[in-house]
Scaffold this active site. Structure first.
Site, PDB file in Angstrom:
ATOM      1  N   GLY A 151       0.825  -1.214   0.000  1.00  0.00           N
ATOM      2  CA  GLY A 151       0.000   0.000   0.000  1.00  0.00           C
ATOM      3  C   GLY A 151       0.850   1.252   0.000  1.00  0.00           C
ATOM      4  O   GLY A 151       0.542   2.239   0.671  1.00  0.00           O
TER       5      GLY A 151
ATOM      6  N   SER B 150       1.428   3.797  -1.836  1.00  0.00           N
ATOM      7  CA  SER B 150       0.990   5.140  -2.234  1.00  0.00           C
ATOM      8  C   SER B 150      -0.041   5.733  -1.282  1.00  0.00           C
ATOM      9  O   SER B 150      -0.419   6.896  -1.425  1.00  0.00           O
ATOM     10  CB  SER B 150       0.406   5.111  -3.652  1.00  0.00           C
ATOM     11  OG  SER B 150      -0.825   4.402  -3.674  1.00  0.00           O
ATOM     12  N   GLY B 151      -0.482   4.947  -0.303  1.00  0.00           N
ATOM     13  CA  GLY B 151      -1.500   5.425   0.621  1.00  0.00           C
ATOM     14  C   GLY B 151      -0.923   6.263   1.747  1.00  0.00           C
ATOM     15  O   GLY B 151       0.292   6.413   1.890  1.00  0.00           O
TER      16      GLY B 151
ATOM     17  N   ALA C 159      -4.199  -4.652  15.300  1.00  0.00           N
ATOM     18  CA  ALA C 159      -5.043  -3.612  14.711  1.00  0.00           C
ATOM     19  C   ALA C 159      -4.493  -2.221  14.979  1.00  0.00           C
ATOM     20  O   ALA C 159      -4.810  -1.277  14.261  1.00  0.00           O
ATOM     21  CB  ALA C 159      -6.466  -3.729  15.248  1.00  0.00           C
TER      22      ALA C 159
ATOM     23  N   MET D 205      -0.672  -0.432  16.304  1.00  0.00           N
ATOM     24  CA  MET D 205       0.712  -0.688  16.701  1.00  0.00           C
ATOM     25  C   MET D 205       1.322   0.430  17.528  1.00  0.00           C
ATOM     26  O   MET D 205       2.512   0.392  17.821  1.00  0.00           O
ATOM     27  CB  MET D 205       1.558  -0.958  15.458  1.00  0.00           C
ATOM     28  CG  MET D 205       1.109  -2.211  14.749  1.00  0.00           C
ATOM     29  SD  MET D 205       2.274  -2.825  13.543  1.00  0.00           S
ATOM     30  CE  MET D 205       1.341  -4.237  12.929  1.00  0.00           C
TER      31      MET D 205
ATOM     32  N   HIS E  67     -13.003   8.286  13.396  1.00  0.00           N
ATOM     33  CA  HIS E  67     -11.948   8.229  12.387  1.00  0.00           C
ATOM     34  C   HIS E  67     -12.303   9.117  11.197  1.00  0.00           C
ATOM     35  O   HIS E  67     -13.436   9.577  11.062  1.00  0.00           O
ATOM     36  CB  HIS E  67     -11.729   6.790  11.911  1.00  0.00           C
ATOM     37  CG  HIS E  67     -10.950   5.952  12.869  1.00  0.00           C
ATOM     38  ND1 HIS E  67     -11.537   5.309  13.932  1.00  0.00           N
ATOM     39  CD2 HIS E  67      -9.621   5.661  12.939  1.00  0.00           C
ATOM     40  CE1 HIS E  67     -10.611   4.654  14.619  1.00  0.00           C
ATOM     41  NE2 HIS E  67      -9.443   4.851  14.033  1.00  0.00           N
ATOM     42  N   HIS E  68     -11.341   9.275  10.310  1.00  0.00           N
ATOM     43  CA  HIS E  68     -11.486  10.088   9.107  1.00  0.00           C
ATOM     44  C   HIS E  68     -12.551   9.519   8.167  1.00  0.00           C
ATOM     45  O   HIS E  68     -12.951   8.358   8.272  1.00  0.00           O
ATOM     46  CB  HIS E  68     -10.141  10.168   8.375  1.00  0.00           C
ATOM     47  CG  HIS E  68      -9.532   8.815   8.133  1.00  0.00           C
ATOM     48  ND1 HIS E  68      -9.829   8.059   7.017  1.00  0.00           N
ATOM     49  CD2 HIS E  68      -8.673   8.071   8.882  1.00  0.00           C
ATOM     50  CE1 HIS E  68      -9.160   6.919   7.071  1.00  0.00           C
ATOM     51  NE2 HIS E  68      -8.456   6.896   8.193  1.00  0.00           N
TER      52      HIS E  68
ATOM     53  N   LYS F  64     -12.168   5.946   6.141  1.00  0.00           N
ATOM     54  CA  LYS F  64     -12.072   4.618   6.754  1.00  0.00           C
ATOM     55  C   LYS F  64     -13.259   3.768   6.318  1.00  0.00           C
ATOM     56  O   LYS F  64     -14.406   4.222   6.352  1.00  0.00           O
ATOM     57  CB  LYS F  64     -12.011   4.720   8.271  1.00  0.00           C
ATOM     58  CG  LYS F  64     -11.732   3.378   8.953  1.00  0.00           C
ATOM     59  CD  LYS F  64     -11.342   3.555  10.412  1.00  0.00           C
ATOM     60  CE  LYS F  64     -11.085   2.218  11.096  1.00  0.00           C
ATOM     61  NZ  LYS F  64      -9.970   1.484  10.447  1.00  0.00           N
TER      62      LYS F  64
ATOM     63  N   GLY G  46     -10.704  -1.545  14.184  1.00  0.00           N
ATOM     64  CA  GLY G  46     -10.002  -2.679  14.780  1.00  0.00           C
ATOM     65  C   GLY G  46      -9.530  -2.375  16.186  1.00  0.00           C
ATOM     66  O   GLY G  46      -9.534  -3.246  17.067  1.00  0.00           O
ATOM     67  N   THR G  47      -9.133  -1.126  16.420  1.00  0.00           N
ATOM     68  CA  THR G  47      -8.680  -0.738  17.758  1.00  0.00           C
ATOM     69  C   THR G  47      -9.829  -0.780  18.755  1.00  0.00           C
ATOM     70  O   THR G  47      -9.666  -1.239  19.894  1.00  0.00           O
ATOM     71  CB  THR G  47      -8.064   0.671  17.725  1.00  0.00           C
ATOM     72  OG1 THR G  47      -6.965   0.677  16.812  1.00  0.00           O
ATOM     73  CG2 THR G  47      -7.574   1.093  19.102  1.00  0.00           C
TER      74      THR G  47
END
Length: 265
Positions: A7, A9-10, A121, A123, A153-154, A157, A163-164
């Protein structure tokens, strides 16, 4: 440490590339992007104004042949394809992807019999210490307190709850001797009746550029306790991912999480 990024370019991929380039112990050897991406063929450091010599590609085997580790914060279907390539090339994985089905999680578990995998989910060090705080709190607020988890979240998503948030729910449920699958309530609408005190509620907010806010509410009579973690930058996730790579460098096959990486078990 020869590291490839999925991923690339994300938003998270670029943060990971920057973290690898700034780490004297790490070497960027590959940058994966989805088929059809307009960024294919571009230098992985272009967004930083740096020339790395590593081009974004969708050729899994070419990237895995060069890498010892892949860091993957993508989507479940992409991660599962990366797991298959990692098994072919004996590459260890650090996975921060969320939204897996039970069957996909079983595939990760099976792959971990052959390669080292850190799957978490979230780190960030802060979130993982927060999980320990939640376990402690849940044991002391086990009676007379309703438990609700609110996350934000933004707008981009794609999965909810995060996941958190689910990790937090599992930490609380485990401390109470419950199964989250049996006691979770995801959102409420209409006439729901009185709250079941054995449940753990979830609410998700999506908007703007919120990196990630999580609050666990213990609501009693006459008081409420809120344990909150707020992320202001994805850099904490990237640093945690590199910490996970270092952890795997001294480990063989197995499925680990950030609690293992940070020595919190």
């Amino acid at each position: 440490m020869k590291i490839a990024i999925a991923g690339a370019s994300g938003r998270m991929g670029r943060m990971l590339i920057e973290a690898v380039l700034n780490d004297s112990d790490a070497q960027l050897v590959g940058a994966l992007d989805r088929a059809g991406s307009p960024f294919l063929g571009q230098d992985a450091g272009a967004f930083l104004g740096k020339e790395t010599g590593v081009k974004l590609t969708d050729d899994l085997d070419a990237v895995f042949a060069q890498a010892d580790y892949l860091i993957d914060f993508t989507r479940p279907e992409g991660t599962i394809a990366h797991v298959a390539a990692a098994l072919r090339h004996d590459v260890k994985l650090v996975i921060g992807t969320t939204g897996f089905t039970a069957e996909q999680k079983a595939e990760l578990q099976a792959a971990a019999a052959r390669i080292g995998i850190v799957f978490a989910a979230n780190m960030s060090v802060g979130v993982n210490v927060t999980l320990k705080l939640l376990e402690f709190a849940a044991k002391h607020f086990s009676h007379g307190y309703d438990i609700e988890i609110i996350e934000a979240h933004h707008r981009h998503k794609v999965d909810a709850p995060s996941g958190t948030a689910l990790m937090m729910g599992e930490a609380v449920a485990g401390a109470l001797g419950r199964s989250l699958e049996d006691c979770a309530v995801y959102g409420r609408h209409g006439v729901t009746g009185e709250r079941d005190p054995s449940t753990i509620g979830f609410a998700a907010v999506r908007g703007g550029d919120i990196v990630g806010d999580h609050t666990v509410l213990f609501a009693g009579i006459g008081e409420r306790i809120e344990i909150t973690h707020k992320s202001s930058s994805r850099v904490s996730y990237a640093q945690g991912a590199l910490r996970a790579v270092r952890f795997l460098s001294a480990r063989g096959a197995g499925l680990f999480d950030m609690q293992d990486v940070l020595g919190l078990r």
